[in-house]
Design a protein around this motif. Structure first.
Motif, PDB file in Angstrom:
ATOM      1  N   CYS A 224       3.221  -8.928  -1.359  1.00  0.00           N
ATOM      2  CA  CYS A 224       4.182  -7.756  -0.851  1.00  0.00           C
ATOM      3  C   CYS A 224       3.647  -6.475  -0.956  1.00  0.00           C
ATOM      4  O   CYS A 224       3.654  -5.735  -2.007  1.00  0.00           O
ATOM      5  CB  CYS A 224       5.566  -7.794  -1.586  1.00  0.00           C
ATOM      6  SG  CYS A 224       6.919  -6.915  -0.772  1.00  0.00           S
TER       7      CYS A 224
ATOM      8  N   GLU B 124       9.653  -6.987   6.918  1.00  0.00           N
ATOM      9  CA  GLU B 124       9.516  -8.242   6.317  1.00  0.00           C
ATOM     10  C   GLU B 124      10.634  -8.907   7.435  1.00  0.00           C
ATOM     11  O   GLU B 124      11.687  -8.571   7.547  1.00  0.00           O
ATOM     12  CB  GLU B 124       9.964  -8.263   4.949  1.00  0.00           C
ATOM     13  CG  GLU B 124       9.071  -8.000   3.975  1.00  0.00           C
ATOM     14  CD  GLU B 124       7.884  -8.684   3.847  1.00  0.00           C
ATOM     15  OE1 GLU B 124       7.900 -10.012   4.293  1.00  0.00           O
ATOM     16  OE2 GLU B 124       6.672  -8.229   3.551  1.00  0.00           O
TER      17      GLU B 124
ATOM     18  N   VAL C  58       5.530 -11.198   7.216  1.00  0.00           N
ATOM     19  CA  VAL C  58       5.193  -9.763   7.546  1.00  0.00           C
ATOM     20  C   VAL C  58       4.822  -9.377   8.973  1.00  0.00           C
ATOM     21  O   VAL C  58       4.278 -10.313   9.238  1.00  0.00           O
ATOM     22  CB  VAL C  58       4.232  -9.279   6.369  1.00  0.00           C
ATOM     23  CG1 VAL C  58       2.901  -9.671   6.714  1.00  0.00           C
ATOM     24  CG2 VAL C  58       4.051  -7.541   6.313  1.00  0.00           C
TER      25      VAL C  58
END
Length: 376
Positions: free
Chosen positions: A200, A298, A303
């Motif tokens: 992330c 997101e 993504v």
């Protein structure tokens, strides 16, 4: 004009298993249709180009342009509205898979009525509708706790075996039944391993990694540190104990289904409490050099990155890196896990391969076709 395309899965069957499976993604690149247009024309065109995730695409495009122009960061009210809109859309996408597609794959009656009811409520959620967002978010959390993951809320300890995991899953309605069926199909350790799970990263991190608007080749087959990577619910929840247990015990497809239910809970929580301090931002933007900007969003599938360079009021460069291109990279997650495994019969092979595709959650329709292996 909406750009849809199709994901065609071509698999070889040799009577014992699937030695080779290939994914052919026919979705045309949307970004090239935005180059040369005015910024306003491009922004207006973005949501019309995508049949799915139109809100996320539009908001990500707006954020990338704002970063390219050096505009101030949106205020809290605007960021709250954007997160609600993206969360509502992500919840819709997960519910479609969980209440309709996954049960149907295993011959279980889809929850069409429940899906339609929640879908209508989510479609009505506006960025400034705090009460409506809290209401439908609460309904989704109740759905997860009372039905989808009911067997995991009623016992305090973690399941001690896969058999117990399957038993608990079956207490959770149609999704739990599908999860139980997946586990009972048997373990499956991908012969070539799994793709790296994408970390992330924030928008500034992506701007540093890309160092400019990425080219068309990268957008078609993106990589992380030079290698293909998987994005989506499994990547976001790879540290969850139960998700990790399923992966370690040779059930990566079941892990993706379980992770999607956990992810649905997160999106429902964002509907109720957007911009929560204990959760990473859904949408961020960062400068990408002179006259250029990048936004990272997101979505349910993973993504989404938009990068743009503007010259005056004209779009000079535009790039979109979408989740499907990560997960169906020619050497990525599907390529690694779709080939080189055995099945007792063709029906089982079709179900397994379809489950893998559903777990990787493409944003275009898909079809699985089998053919006789070239060297049976």
């Amino acid at each position: 004009m909406t750009l849809t395309g199709q994901l065609l899965i071509e698999a070889e069957w040799d009577g014992r298993g699937v030695p080779v499976a290939r994914a052919r993604n026919s979705r045309p690149p949307a970004a090239r249709l935005l180059v040369g247009r005015t910024v306003d024309e491009a922004l207006a065109r973005v949501p019309a180009l995508f049949a799915l995730c139109g809100r996320a695409q539009a908001l990500t495009a707006q954020a990338a342009v704002a970063a390219a122009r050096g505009e101030a960061t949106p205020d809290e009210a605007a960021r709250t509205a954007a997160e609600r809109a993206i969360a509502a859309e992500a919840a819709q996408e997960h519910l479609w898979r969980l209440l309709l597609d996954w049960p149907a794959l295993f011959g279980i009656e889809p929850r069409r009525g429940r899906f339609a009811e929640l879908h209508r409520q989510l479609a009505r959620v506006a960025g400034n509708d705090a009460d409506g967002a809290r209401e439908v978010g609460g309904q989704i959390l109740d759905l997860v706790a009372a039905e989808l993951l009911a067997g995991f809320f009623t016992v305090a300890r973690e399941p001690s075996s896969l058999a117990e995991f399957a038993s608990r899953a079956r207490r959770g309605g149609s999704v739990g039944a599908a999860l139980g069926d997946l586990l009972e199909m048997g373990s499956y350790a991908p012969p070539r391993g799994m793709a790296t799970l994408l970390p992330c990263l924030g928008a500034a991190d992506w701007a540093a990694v890309l160092a400019g608007v990425p080219n068309a080749d990268f957008c078609r087959a993106p990589t992380w540190q030079g290698l293909p990577a998987e994005t989506g619910a499994l990547a976001r929840h790879q540290d969850s104990m139960l998700v990790r247990l399923l992966v370690e015990r040779g059930h990566p497809v079941a892990a993706r289904l379980f992770a999607a239910v956990v992810d649905l809970s997160d999106w429902a929580s964002r509907l109720r409490h957007p911009l929560a301090e204990d959760m990473p931002a859904v949408l961020e933007a960062a400068p990408l050099g002179e006259g250029a900007g990048l936004a990272r969003c997101e979505t349910a599938r993973g993504v989404l990155i938009h990068a743009v360079r503007v010259e005056g009021d004209t779009v000079a460069e535009y790039a979109i890196v979408a989740p499907t291109e990560w997960n169906f990279h020619p050497a990525g997650a599907f390529a690694l896990e779709g080939s080189g495994w055995q099945a007792p019969d063709l029906d089982s092979a079709h179900r397994h391969l379809s489950a893998l595709v559903l777990g990787l959650n493409p944003c275009v329709p898909f079809e699985v076709r089998f053919m006789e292996a070239r060297h049976a």
